[in-house]
Design a protein around this motif. Structure first.
Motif, PDB file in Angstrom:
ATOM      1  N   HIS A 179     -31.615  18.314  12.647  1.00  0.00           N
ATOM      2  CA  HIS A 179     -31.442  16.982  12.054  1.00  0.00           C
ATOM      3  C   HIS A 179     -30.128  16.894  11.283  1.00  0.00           C
ATOM      4  O   HIS A 179     -29.439  15.876  11.343  1.00  0.00           O
ATOM      5  N   GLU A 180     -29.803  17.931  10.557  1.00  0.00           N
ATOM      6  CA  GLU A 180     -28.540  17.955   9.816  1.00  0.00           C
ATOM      7  C   GLU A 180     -27.338  17.977  10.761  1.00  0.00           C
ATOM      8  O   GLU A 180     -26.302  17.372  10.483  1.00  0.00           O
ATOM      9  N   LEU A 181     -27.504  18.650  11.895  1.00  0.00           N
ATOM     10  CA  LEU A 181     -26.407  18.747  12.865  1.00  0.00           C
ATOM     11  C   LEU A 181     -26.034  17.378  13.419  1.00  0.00           C
ATOM     12  O   LEU A 181     -24.860  17.002  13.471  1.00  0.00           O
ATOM     13  N   VAL A 182     -27.036  16.600  13.826  1.00  0.00           N
ATOM     14  CA  VAL A 182     -26.729  15.281  14.381  1.00  0.00           C
ATOM     15  C   VAL A 182     -26.198  14.344  13.300  1.00  0.00           C
ATOM     16  O   VAL A 182     -25.364  13.463  13.572  1.00  0.00           O
ATOM     17  N   ALA A 183     -26.636  14.549  12.047  1.00  0.00           N
ATOM     18  CA  ALA A 183     -26.105  13.744  10.940  1.00  0.00           C
ATOM     19  C   ALA A 183     -24.638  14.081  10.695  1.00  0.00           C
ATOM     20  O   ALA A 183     -23.812  13.195  10.410  1.00  0.00           O
ATOM     21  N   LEU A 184     -24.286  15.365  10.814  1.00  0.00           N
ATOM     22  CA  LEU A 184     -22.891  15.789  10.671  1.00  0.00           C
ATOM     23  C   LEU A 184     -22.019  15.145  11.740  1.00  0.00           C
ATOM     24  O   LEU A 184     -20.956  14.585  11.447  1.00  0.00           O
ATOM     25  N   VAL A 185     -22.443  15.207  12.978  1.00  0.00           N
ATOM     26  CA  VAL A 185     -21.642  14.683  14.090  1.00  0.00           C
ATOM     27  C   VAL A 185     -21.491  13.163  13.996  1.00  0.00           C
ATOM     28  O   VAL A 185     -20.503  12.597  14.466  1.00  0.00           O
ATOM     29  N   SER A 186     -22.446  12.485  13.343  1.00  0.00           N
ATOM     30  CA  SER A 186     -22.355  11.020  13.221  1.00  0.00           C
ATOM     31  C   SER A 186     -21.119  10.589  12.434  1.00  0.00           C
ATOM     32  O   SER A 186     -20.621   9.479  12.617  1.00  0.00           O
ATOM     33  N   CYS A 187     -20.619  11.465  11.549  1.00  0.00           N
ATOM     34  CA  CYS A 187     -19.414  11.122  10.779  1.00  0.00           C
ATOM     35  C   CYS A 187     -18.165  11.102  11.654  1.00  0.00           C
ATOM     36  O   CYS A 187     -17.132  10.539  11.259  1.00  0.00           O
ATOM     37  N   LEU A 188     -18.235  11.742  12.820  1.00  0.00           N
ATOM     38  CA  LEU A 188     -17.089  11.778  13.725  1.00  0.00           C
ATOM     39  C   LEU A 188     -17.017  10.534  14.606  1.00  0.00           C
ATOM     40  O   LEU A 188     -16.013  10.310  15.276  1.00  0.00           O
TER      41      LEU A 188
END
Length: 392
Positions: A253-262
């Protein structure tokens, strides 16, 4: 006779030939005529004589002075029927003093010549090679006739006539000069842009070397191969996150949240307050972005480090994290002021970027990371956002 320098396009106008100078040892075969020509008085004082304008007028004659100047024969464009001191065979004649050294004597010749030119506004009668010189060669007679026909045709040409009228020709001459200047400026601008492009390209290559995307021979390295798979986000920052271990430390869940900033999203007026679960994730992204920006600036690229870091917006981090955790579409829509359509588009772009990340991980041989990215991506691929049609 009329003197015109075709190389410099200088028209000296009519002058009076005084004597013929025989060829010297320095220039064998070259004949010169000592000729009285109208010159600007100031130019004579400077030792660099220049002709007066073609129609000086009364005011122009005040600054004009006759000077004896050697003229090469090839500069003589016309020879008039005027003979000096031989009135019995002349159609026109003027009298010149014996001594031309005094300025007053030369000026008397100037005034007489101007009077003749005033009486013949279309030019003095030209010397005819057949009638006046008695030349009988058929080739020369034909050439003279041909020249006369061409000069007659040229005199009727409107462009040729306009050249002698300063008021009509001045605007076109100015336009031609401006076009020539514009051409030179464009060439200078093109060279400047090419120089800037070369300098920027060299700096970007240096950035890729510093970030280990290519080696010193500019051959693609493993990080460069991964970056080639990314085309929907900032490749350098994305790959830094892959290789610095940030993605391996996060859950799905944290991984997809991180990538959303890109993923680029529309501007939001929300006062973003991240939850404690995603705040550390944003710090990882900002650290990677700052590293890339500082390397770029060290390599002489025009990059504002803080502005570059702030370009990665966390507007959808909490929204994507909550959606990944299983909240409904209505619930996540209430978490932001963005329109529902904007959320759908952003999540679909996020899905595309996650697939590219998975391919990049496979290219570099990191199968565990590829599997983790796939698992993380599956948490957002559900419900209304990924429906084939909202009308079904």
């Amino acid at each position: 006779m009329n003197v015109f320098d075709n190389d410099t396009k200088t028209d000296w106008g009519y002058g009076v030939a005084v004597s013929l100078m025989q060829p010297g040892k320095d220039a064998p075969g070259t004949y010169f005529l000592h000729t009285l020509l109208m010159c600007e008085r100031n130019s004579l004082a400077e030792g660099r004589p220049v002709p007066v304008k073609s129609d000086p007028g009364p005011d122009g004659l005040k600054t004009a002075e006759m000077a004896i100047i050697p003229v090469a024969l090839h500069l003589v464009s016309e020879i008039s029927t005027l003979r000096i001191c031989i009135p019995q065979i002349s159609k026109l004649h003027i009298r010149i003093p014996q001594d031309l050294r005094p300025a007053d004597n030369r000026r008397s010749v100037l005034l007489q010549l101007q009077e003749l030119l005033k009486k013949n506004p279309e030019g003095l009668p030209q010397l005819d090679p057949v009638e006046d010189m008695g030349i009988t060669e058929p080739e020369l007679i034909e050439a003279a006739r041909r020249i006369q026909d061409l000069e007659t045709t040229l005199s009727r040409n409107e462009v040729f006539q306009a050249e002698g009228q300063a008021t009509k020709f001045e605007a076109w001459a100015k336009r031609a000069a401006l076009l020539d200047e514009a051409k030179k400026l464009k060439a200078t601008l093109g060279r400047s842009q090419l120089t800037i492009y070369r300098e920027e390209s060299a700096s970007r290559i240096e950035v890729l070397k510093r970030l280990q995307h290519i080696n010193d021979e500019e051959v693609l390295e493993i990080k460069g191969k991964a970056a080639c798979e990314i085309d929907s986000a900032d490749e350098l920052v994305t790959v830094e996150l892959m290789f610095n271990g940030a993605m391996e430390k996060l859950d799905k869940h944290e991984l997809v949240a991180l990538v959303s900033c890109l993923v680029p999203v529309e501007k939001s007026t929300d006062d973003i307050k991240l939850t404690r679960q995603v705040a550390p994730v944003l710090a990882m992204l900002q650290a990677a972005a700052r590293h890339v920006a500082e390397v770029s600036r060290e390599c002489k690229l025009d990059v504002d480090v803080d502005e570059y870091v702030e370009s990665f917006k966390p507007a959808l981090m909490d929204v994507v994290y909550s959606w990944s955790k299983g909240k409904s579409f209505r619930e996540v829509c209430l978490m932001t002021s963005l329109y529902e359509g904007s959320i759908v588009r952003a999540v679909r772009r996020l899905d595309e970027l996650m697939q590219q990340l998975m391919e990049a991980a496979k290219v570099v041989g990191d199968e565990p990371l590829a599997a983790k990215i796939l698992e993380s991506n599956l948490t957002i691929r559900r419900d209304i956002i990924f429906s084939a049609s909202l009308y079904v």
